[in-house]
Design an enzyme around this catalytic site. Sequence first.
Site, PDB file in Angstrom:
ATOM      1  N   CYS A 393       1.395  -1.098  -0.061  1.00  0.00           N
ATOM      2  CA  CYS A 393       0.138   0.116  -0.015  1.00  0.00           C
ATOM      3  C   CYS A 393       0.698   1.405   0.067  1.00  0.00           C
ATOM      4  O   CYS A 393       1.325   1.741   1.031  1.00  0.00           O
ATOM      5  CB  CYS A 393      -0.706   0.116   1.129  1.00  0.00           C
ATOM      6  SG  CYS A 393      -1.724   1.804   1.507  1.00  0.00           S
ATOM      7  N   CYS A 396      -1.013   4.057   2.138  1.00  0.00           N
ATOM      8  CA  CYS A 396      -0.144   4.505   4.032  1.00  0.00           C
ATOM      9  C   CYS A 396       1.124   4.296   3.880  1.00  0.00           C
ATOM     10  O   CYS A 396       1.409   4.800   5.306  1.00  0.00           O
ATOM     11  CB  CYS A 396      -0.399   2.421   4.453  1.00  0.00           C
ATOM     12  SG  CYS A 396      -2.543   2.168   3.983  1.00  0.00           S
ATOM     13  N   ASP A 397       2.033   3.451   3.342  1.00  0.00           N
ATOM     14  CA  ASP A 397       3.825   3.310   3.687  1.00  0.00           C
ATOM     15  C   ASP A 397       4.680   4.369   2.507  1.00  0.00           C
ATOM     16  O   ASP A 397       5.895   4.249   2.900  1.00  0.00           O
ATOM     17  CB  ASP A 397       4.292   2.052   3.547  1.00  0.00           C
ATOM     18  CG  ASP A 397       3.235   0.812   4.644  1.00  0.00           C
ATOM     19  OD1 ASP A 397       2.397   1.985   5.226  1.00  0.00           O
ATOM     20  OD2 ASP A 397       2.845   0.032   3.865  1.00  0.00           O
TER      21      ASP A 397
END
Length: 576
Positions: A393, A396-397
């Site tokens: 992701c 997200c990261d």
Amino acid sequence: MVKLKKEKMDGGGGETGRIRLHSFSGGKTMKKKDHQHTREEEKLREAEAGLQEMFRDMPYEIPVLLFARKNAKDPFVQAAREVIGVIRAVTPKITLNEYELDHDLARKWNIVRSPTLLFDPDRTRIRWMGAPLGEEGKTFIQLISMLGFRNSGISDQSRKILARIKTPRKVRIFVSVTCPYCPQQVVNIIKAVIENPRMISLEIVDIQVNQDLAEEYHAHSVPQTYVDDVLIARGAQPEELFMASLEKMEEQRIFIPDSDAEKLEADLVIVGGGPAGLTAGIYAARSGLDTVVIEGEALGGQVATTPMVENYPGLTQVGGKRLVDLLVSHALEYVKIFPGEEVLSIVPGKRLRIQTTRRRFTARAVLLATGAVHKHLDIDGESRLAGSGVSYCSTCDGPLFKGKKVVVVGGGNSAVTEALNLHHIGVQVILVHRRDTLRAQEHLQKALFESRIEVKLNTEVKKILGDKQVEGLELIDNRDGKTENFPVSGIFIAIGYDPAVELARKTGVELNEDGFIRHDGRHRTNIAGIYSAGDVEGGFKQIVTAAGQGSEAALAIFEDLSHPYWKNVKRDVTKD
């Protein structure tokens, strides 16, 4: 990136505390039309009114302490001030005091990072190392509410688990402002702190502000939760499952509630809160069925982590999380949604029995809209370094890898979208695909070319290298079989999805030869009263397709419950 800007009131000269979000792409401001400004102002007023109502009867004051470096012009420090200002503008219960890092109180509380927020430090031990922006704004509002009312809203099951904790727990969670899963896990921890402040403390660590600390813990995906420096959870968990992990000091994968768990009755229970499940909920409720939606993870499924959606009818371009918010808001007008609950079992019968991690349901029908999960490469190093440079992701990261070199694996729409998203936030990206051509849509390939992102075709990743974090990849050229060690800091895997059919399989629902739920033309499975919709059925994995299947299934369920087919018709399911 997102920039915060405080506005002045016309004629008054004072600051309202409102925040306007300005989006930047490639360093150039995106101009908004006047009607968009008006719509934005209306949304701001609605949000302020909602917050005023939410905090109107809040009885307790909340002292907030902000610690920052001397003469700090850090945008995160300024953002923290402004976000707190927004909440202070709608409730008088919050006080804000700001101190420098060399102040006596900073030494008292051992504050060494800027910015750091403390909340009611004489009563609770909650520190926020960063600024509550983006997705974490939701966490901030819930934190203020729980502190101001001194009510966590925790379940009885969770309270019983916390009562068994007799030794201190220092919890540290790594988050990012772009992660839709992080608020769920952070709120779980806040609930534990408020319920048991003597034993439990919390540090919320923004990985973009504190990259060195994230590197030290190899926290290259979020959320990651540590207790006394022991990793107890990767990803978000249902509330009770987190409490069990907190008690046991290791990740728990199943929680069995006590026998006195709450029982609820419904006409239809929908398992899955993605586009198929949410749309089905709207259509079922409008047909007159008492309907509930249960979702174990983040509402919206894979859409919640999609950076940008450009093919949903009526919305030329919309962020995946924004689209999810629209779907959820619409569904909530009709159905009850139970987020953070995992369905453990479904027992068929005249009335189906559904057991979750929190309660029991009985229903006349169940719709399985459990969606899909990321496919894995299944190579050496992938599971071992998950969360330490191996990610699925970019939303997200991605922020943690700004200025670093990473590989995105895949050749479809998802892979190219991930690569473009990483490129736009300042990550050096190389796209690796095993075939000689990409499968992504033409406009995405054009954007990839225009961004000058390097593409390695006919190349596979054979091994992920590194001890405690990703240090490189072993690549093989499929044309000549030559291998090379390719140094990178991370790998984002975007090779598609597998249907989430574990619950279906455990219930006895038949699967087809490709592993998807076998169903007939009306979304019926082989078990009377159990239906399916969305990515678990296979076919075109598109948001609009899933939504369409959800509506079809809901209407079929309504008709079947009105005139039960299983009483009169013997049928066969197809392989559709």
